[in-house]
Scaffold this motif. Structure first.
Motif, PDB file in Angstrom:
ATOM      1  N   THR A 146       0.850  -1.197   0.000  1.00  0.00           N
ATOM      2  CA  THR A 146       0.000   0.000   0.000  1.00  0.00           C
ATOM      3  C   THR A 146       0.885   1.246   0.000  1.00  0.00           C
ATOM      4  O   THR A 146       2.018   1.220   0.514  1.00  0.00           O
ATOM      5  CB  THR A 146      -0.920   0.041   1.232  1.00  0.00           C
ATOM      6  N   TYR A 147       0.354   2.306  -0.580  1.00  0.00           N
ATOM      7  CA  TYR A 147       1.059   3.586  -0.617  1.00  0.00           C
ATOM      8  C   TYR A 147       0.061   4.688  -0.294  1.00  0.00           C
ATOM      9  O   TYR A 147      -1.118   4.593  -0.647  1.00  0.00           O
ATOM     10  CB  TYR A 147       1.668   3.822  -1.989  1.00  0.00           C
ATOM     11  N   TYR A 148       0.558   5.711   0.363  1.00  0.00           N
ATOM     12  CA  TYR A 148      -0.308   6.798   0.792  1.00  0.00           C
ATOM     13  C   TYR A 148       0.329   8.147   0.475  1.00  0.00           C
ATOM     14  O   TYR A 148       1.549   8.298   0.529  1.00  0.00           O
ATOM     15  CB  TYR A 148      -0.559   6.735   2.304  1.00  0.00           C
ATOM     16  N   ALA A 149      -0.519   9.105   0.194  1.00  0.00           N
ATOM     17  CA  ALA A 149      -0.040  10.476   0.118  1.00  0.00           C
ATOM     18  C   ALA A 149       0.386  10.912   1.513  1.00  0.00           C
ATOM     19  O   ALA A 149      -0.195  10.478   2.525  1.00  0.00           O
ATOM     20  CB  ALA A 149      -1.152  11.389  -0.397  1.00  0.00           C
ATOM     21  N   ASP A 150       1.394  11.760   1.582  1.00  0.00           N
ATOM     22  CA  ASP A 150       1.885  12.218   2.889  1.00  0.00           C
ATOM     23  C   ASP A 150       0.777  12.869   3.703  1.00  0.00           C
ATOM     24  O   ASP A 150       0.742  12.756   4.928  1.00  0.00           O
ATOM     25  CB  ASP A 150       3.033  13.215   2.693  1.00  0.00           C
ATOM     26  N   SER A 151      -0.138  13.522   3.029  1.00  0.00           N
ATOM     27  CA  SER A 151      -1.191  14.270   3.722  1.00  0.00           C
ATOM     28  C   SER A 151      -2.180  13.374   4.459  1.00  0.00           C
ATOM     29  O   SER A 151      -2.904  13.854   5.340  1.00  0.00           O
ATOM     30  CB  SER A 151      -1.940  15.155   2.728  1.00  0.00           C
ATOM     31  N   VAL A 152      -2.227  12.084   4.100  1.00  0.00           N
ATOM     32  CA  VAL A 152      -3.199  11.186   4.735  1.00  0.00           C
ATOM     33  C   VAL A 152      -2.531  10.044   5.495  1.00  0.00           C
ATOM     34  O   VAL A 152      -3.212   9.263   6.169  1.00  0.00           O
ATOM     35  CB  VAL A 152      -4.189  10.605   3.703  1.00  0.00           C
ATOM     36  N   LYS A 153      -1.217   9.962   5.390  1.00  0.00           N
ATOM     37  CA  LYS A 153      -0.493   8.855   6.034  1.00  0.00           C
ATOM     38  C   LYS A 153      -0.751   8.866   7.535  1.00  0.00           C
ATOM     39  O   LYS A 153      -0.680   9.907   8.187  1.00  0.00           O
ATOM     40  CB  LYS A 153       0.998   9.013   5.737  1.00  0.00           C
ATOM     41  N   GLY A 154      -1.069   7.693   8.067  1.00  0.00           N
ATOM     42  CA  GLY A 154      -1.346   7.580   9.489  1.00  0.00           C
ATOM     43  C   GLY A 154      -2.802   7.823   9.857  1.00  0.00           C
ATOM     44  O   GLY A 154      -3.220   7.515  10.976  1.00  0.00           O
ATOM     45  N   ARG A 155      -3.582   8.364   8.920  1.00  0.00           N
ATOM     46  CA  ARG A 155      -4.998   8.622   9.180  1.00  0.00           C
ATOM     47  C   ARG A 155      -5.913   7.759   8.300  1.00  0.00           C
ATOM     48  O   ARG A 155      -7.000   7.395   8.734  1.00  0.00           O
ATOM     49  CB  ARG A 155      -5.321  10.096   8.923  1.00  0.00           C
ATOM     50  N   PHE A 156      -5.475   7.468   7.090  1.00  0.00           N
ATOM     51  CA  PHE A 156      -6.288   6.694   6.153  1.00  0.00           C
ATOM     52  C   PHE A 156      -5.686   5.302   5.982  1.00  0.00           C
ATOM     53  O   PHE A 156      -4.465   5.131   6.045  1.00  0.00           O
ATOM     54  CB  PHE A 156      -6.334   7.367   4.778  1.00  0.00           C
ATOM     55  N   THR A 157      -6.563   4.330   5.739  1.00  0.00           N
ATOM     56  CA  THR A 157      -6.121   2.969   5.476  1.00  0.00           C
ATOM     57  C   THR A 157      -6.882   2.417   4.278  1.00  0.00           C
ATOM     58  O   THR A 157      -8.120   2.408   4.275  1.00  0.00           O
ATOM     59  CB  THR A 157      -6.370   2.057   6.691  1.00  0.00           C
ATOM     60  N   ILE A 158      -6.145   1.956   3.286  1.00  0.00           N
ATOM     61  CA  ILE A 158      -6.753   1.324   2.123  1.00  0.00           C
ATOM     62  C   ILE A 158      -6.663  -0.182   2.285  1.00  0.00           C
ATOM     63  O   ILE A 158      -5.674  -0.709   2.801  1.00  0.00           O
ATOM     64  CB  ILE A 158      -6.072   1.791   0.809  1.00  0.00           C
ATOM     65  N   SER A 159      -7.709  -0.869   1.869  1.00  0.00           N
ATOM     66  CA  SER A 159      -7.720  -2.327   1.937  1.00  0.00           C
ATOM     67  C   SER A 159      -8.599  -2.847   0.802  1.00  0.00           C
ATOM     68  O   SER A 159      -9.313  -2.084   0.154  1.00  0.00           O
ATOM     69  CB  SER A 159      -8.238  -2.817   3.292  1.00  0.00           C
ATOM     70  N   ARG A 160      -8.518  -4.142   0.585  1.00  0.00           N
ATOM     71  CA  ARG A 160      -9.329  -4.736  -0.473  1.00  0.00           C
ATOM     72  C   ARG A 160      -9.778  -6.126  -0.077  1.00  0.00           C
ATOM     73  O   ARG A 160      -9.116  -6.812   0.710  1.00  0.00           O
ATOM     74  CB  ARG A 160      -8.569  -4.766  -1.790  1.00  0.00           C
TER      75      ARG A 160
END
Length: 124
Positions: free
Chosen positions: A57-71
């Motif tokens: 998974t990869y995240y934008a710095d602005s959301v890292k630690g707050r958002f979680t992507i899963s499938r």
């Protein structure tokens, strides 16, 4: 092919939402999936992506630690859990699918299919 995004809405700052994107892709588990967002007057920008297996998974710095992507490949669905929401997270959120999906300096690349978008509004 359809990517049906849902789960957006109005939430207060500090709150949480979970977005879902159900895909009618024949080989869903072959595709990387991602979330992008577009605020009024701004370019569409990368939020998060996840590889075909869910192992990367990869995240934008602005959301890292707050958002979680899963499938969930059995359900042909990708999720975006958003915690500690901020007013600057307000945007239309789009799910996307691509065999080589990614982003370059925040701009989407390798997107084969886009969903219709779901609006997230965070009030202060």
């Amino acid at each position: 092919v359809q990517l049906q995004a849902s789960g957006g809405g109005l939430v207060q700052a500090g709150g949480s939402l979970r977005l879902s994107c159900a895909a009618s892709l024949r080989s869903f588990s072959s595709y990387a999936m991602g979330w992008f967002r577009q605020a009024p007057g701004k370019e569409r920008e990368f939020v998060a992506d996840i590889n075909w297996s869910g192992g990367l998974t990869y995240y934008a710095d602005s959301v890292k630690g707050r958002f979680t992507i899963s499938r969930d490949n059995a359900k042909n669905t990708v999720y975006l859990r958003m915690n500690s929401l901020k007013p600057e997270d307000t945007a239309v959120y789009y799910c996307a699918a691509g065999l080589t999906l990614g982003a370059v300096r925040g701009a989407p690349r390798g997107v084969d299919y886009w969903g219709q978008g779901t609006l997230v509004t965070v009030s202060s």
